[in-house]
Design a protein around this motif. Structure first.
Motif, mmCIF file in Angstrom:
data_model
loop_
_atom_site.group_PDB
_atom_site.id
_atom_site.type_symbol
_atom_site.label_atom_id
_atom_site.label_comp_id
_atom_site.label_asym_id
_atom_site.label_seq_id
_atom_site.Cartn_x
_atom_site.Cartn_y
_atom_site.Cartn_z
ATOM 1 N N VAL A 156 1.049 -1.370 -0.148
ATOM 2 C CA VAL A 156 -0.067 0.295 -0.517
ATOM 3 C C VAL A 156 1.607 1.390 -0.092
ATOM 4 C CG1 VAL A 156 -2.053 1.081 1.489
ATOM 5 C CG2 VAL A 156 -1.393 -0.957 2.103
ATOM 6 N N SER A 157 0.856 2.107 -1.094
ATOM 7 C CA SER A 157 1.242 3.516 -0.941
ATOM 8 C C SER A 157 0.484 4.054 -0.514
ATOM 9 C CB SER A 157 2.030 3.848 -2.743
ATOM 10 O OG SER A 157 0.608 3.901 -3.220
ATOM 11 N N VAL A 178 1.049 -7.506 5.099
ATOM 12 C CA VAL A 178 0.744 -6.107 4.065
ATOM 13 C C VAL A 178 2.483 -5.295 4.823
ATOM 14 C CG1 VAL A 178 0.074 -3.905 4.727
ATOM 15 C CG2 VAL A 178 -1.446 -6.028 4.502
ATOM 16 N N VAL A 179 2.050 -4.218 3.675
ATOM 17 C CA VAL A 179 3.759 -3.873 2.751
ATOM 18 C C VAL A 179 3.823 -2.148 2.816
ATOM 19 C CG1 VAL A 179 6.228 -3.420 2.741
ATOM 20 C CG2 VAL A 179 4.980 -5.540 2.975
ATOM 21 N N GLY A 180 3.447 -1.700 3.867
ATOM 22 C CA GLY A 180 3.058 -0.389 3.716
ATOM 23 C C GLY A 180 4.099 0.458 2.983
ATOM 24 N N VAL A 181 4.445 1.804 2.160
ATOM 25 C CA VAL A 181 4.940 2.860 2.188
ATOM 26 C C VAL A 181 4.904 4.600 2.418
ATOM 27 C CG1 VAL A 181 7.081 3.859 0.208
ATOM 28 C CG2 VAL A 181 5.530 1.198 -0.258
ATOM 29 N N ASP A 226 -2.040 1.370 -4.876
ATOM 30 C CA ASP A 226 -1.320 3.044 -5.250
ATOM 31 C C ASP A 226 -1.987 4.184 -5.260
ATOM 32 O OD1 ASP A 226 -0.146 4.258 -6.415
ATOM 33 O OD2 ASP A 226 0.145 4.182 -8.433
ATOM 34 N N GLY A 227 -2.066 4.945 -4.341
ATOM 35 C CA GLY A 227 -2.514 6.019 -4.390
ATOM 36 C C GLY A 227 -1.093 7.451 -4.455
#
Ligand code: NDP
Length: 339
Positions: A156-157, A178-181, A226-227
């Motif tokens: 998740v960006s 879940v991996v965030g950026v 992608d945000g």
């Protein structure tokens, strides 16, 4: 209007079009009279104003999927407010509503454009966040378009923001890694320690983003939510797993550039991973809003979903708060408390 003694309506209007990152000089505060109500109209006093990245697009002349506002217009936006007066028989003074009020202390809007909010269910500000547009965006983009399977790796960006925090938690509920950026250690720590993300990459401090994503996703990325777009997405796309799903719901990294970033072209990775790439607009899903809000509410009650709010006091501070949100100051949903 009936016998209320109304104060002036304070408005924030666009005074010039931003070039690049907006500045407070692009906005002006003004007072305006409150128009009288025609049949079907409702007078709403703003309590909380929602600040959202899409508003940046409305401030420019560039062709967008939604119309631009003109110089001199009140800035558009959703608010949660209290009905003061009503010529729509379905709304009564004192009711709490979500309303397309814009950046002003009072708005006259058509009753048909209002959503009634039950203040006993949750704090009313949540109707602009976890139980509003960001929550719906996270729900449908993650679960209905990304379609994560248990055991999938989901990236998740914009992970520390209004949509990203929720998208990551919904993917965790679906049984995923879940991996965030995100753009700060504070956001990374919050997503990991409070929201249960498995890992978070700080894109501002990672020396090699592609490698950092690869390390956090040793089996590749099955779903990318992608945000932000731009170079962050290029780094994620180079790590896609076979038959990945890429859901593009935002491109905020591009919104303040005077000319679009011509970044690394990563279409080859879509090809080799046989990815499915799908654009997403939340309004396309509104026939299912009730289902989504019912489910998110039950997760909130059970404590399996958390949310955070970045609340700035005072309508006059909306421009600075908006610029702050575009710059990454916010942890979670950005709101202005107007009253
Ligand atoms: P956020 O709460 O995530 O706030 C915006 C965040 O974007 C900032 O905090 C900042 O976080 C990040 N950001 C700003 N500039 C950049 C950049 N150059 N590169 C990477 N990240 C950047 O906003 P929302 O949750 O409300 O919205 C997130 C995205 O979702 C936006 O693109 C928005 O337009 C989109 N959206 C789309 C919808 C749809 O229907 N398609 C509906 C709702 C939202 P950081 O500190 O990490 O940099």
């Amino acid at each position: 209007m009936k016998s209320h003694v109304m104060p002036a309506n304070t408005q924030v209007r666009l005074s010039s079009r931003p070039v690049g990152m907006p500045s407070v000089e692009n906005f002006v505060l003004a007072d305006a009279p409150i128009p009288s109500l025609s049949a079907g109209a409702v007078l709403v006093e703003t309590l909380y104003l929602s600040l959202d990245p899409y508003m940046r697009g409305r401030m420019s002349e560039a062709k967008n999927y939604a119309a631009s506002i003109d110089i001199g217009d009140v800035v558009v936006g959703s608010a949660v407010g209290c009905v003061i007066d009503s010529e729509d028989p379905s709304f009564k003074p004192g009711e709490i509503v979500e309303s397309p009020s814009g950046w002003q202390s009072y708005a006259v809007v058509q009753g048909a454009s209002l959503r009634r909010i039950d203040p006993n269910l949750a704090p009313i500000s949540t109707s602009l966040g976890v139980l509003g547009m960001p929550g719906l965006t996270a729900y449908f983009s993650t679960l209905s378009v990304g379609r994560p399977m248990p055991g999938d790796t989901v990236v998740v960006s914009g992970a520390g923001g209004a949509v990203g925090q929720l998208a990551g938690q919904f993917a965790k509920l679906a049984g995923c890694r879940v991996v965030g950026v995100a753009g700060s250690d504070r956001k990374a720590a919050y997503c990991r320690d409070q929201l249960g993300f498995d890992a978070v990459v700080n894109y501002k401090t990672a020396s090699n983003l592609k490698e950092a994503i690869a390390q956090a996703c040793p089996r590749g990325v099955d779903v990318y939510l992608d945000g932000v777009g731009g170079s962050i997405s290029a780094a994620v796309n180079e790590n896609l797993a076979l038959h990945a799903r890429v859901v593009i719901f935002g491109q905020i990294s591009q919104s303040n550039l005077s000319s679009p970033e011509v970044g690394p072209v990563s279409m080859r990775y879509m090809l080799t991973s046989r990815a499915r790439v799908e654009g997403f607009i939340v309004s396309d899903w509104q026939s299912r809003n009730h289902e989504a809000l019912t489910r998110i509410s039950s997760w909130l009650r059970a404590g399996s979903v958390k949310y955070s709010e970045h609340i700035v006091e005072g309508l006059e501070n909306a421009p600075a708060a908006f610029i702050g949100m575009l710059s990454g100051d916010n942890l979670g949903k950005t709101l202005v408390k107007v009253r």
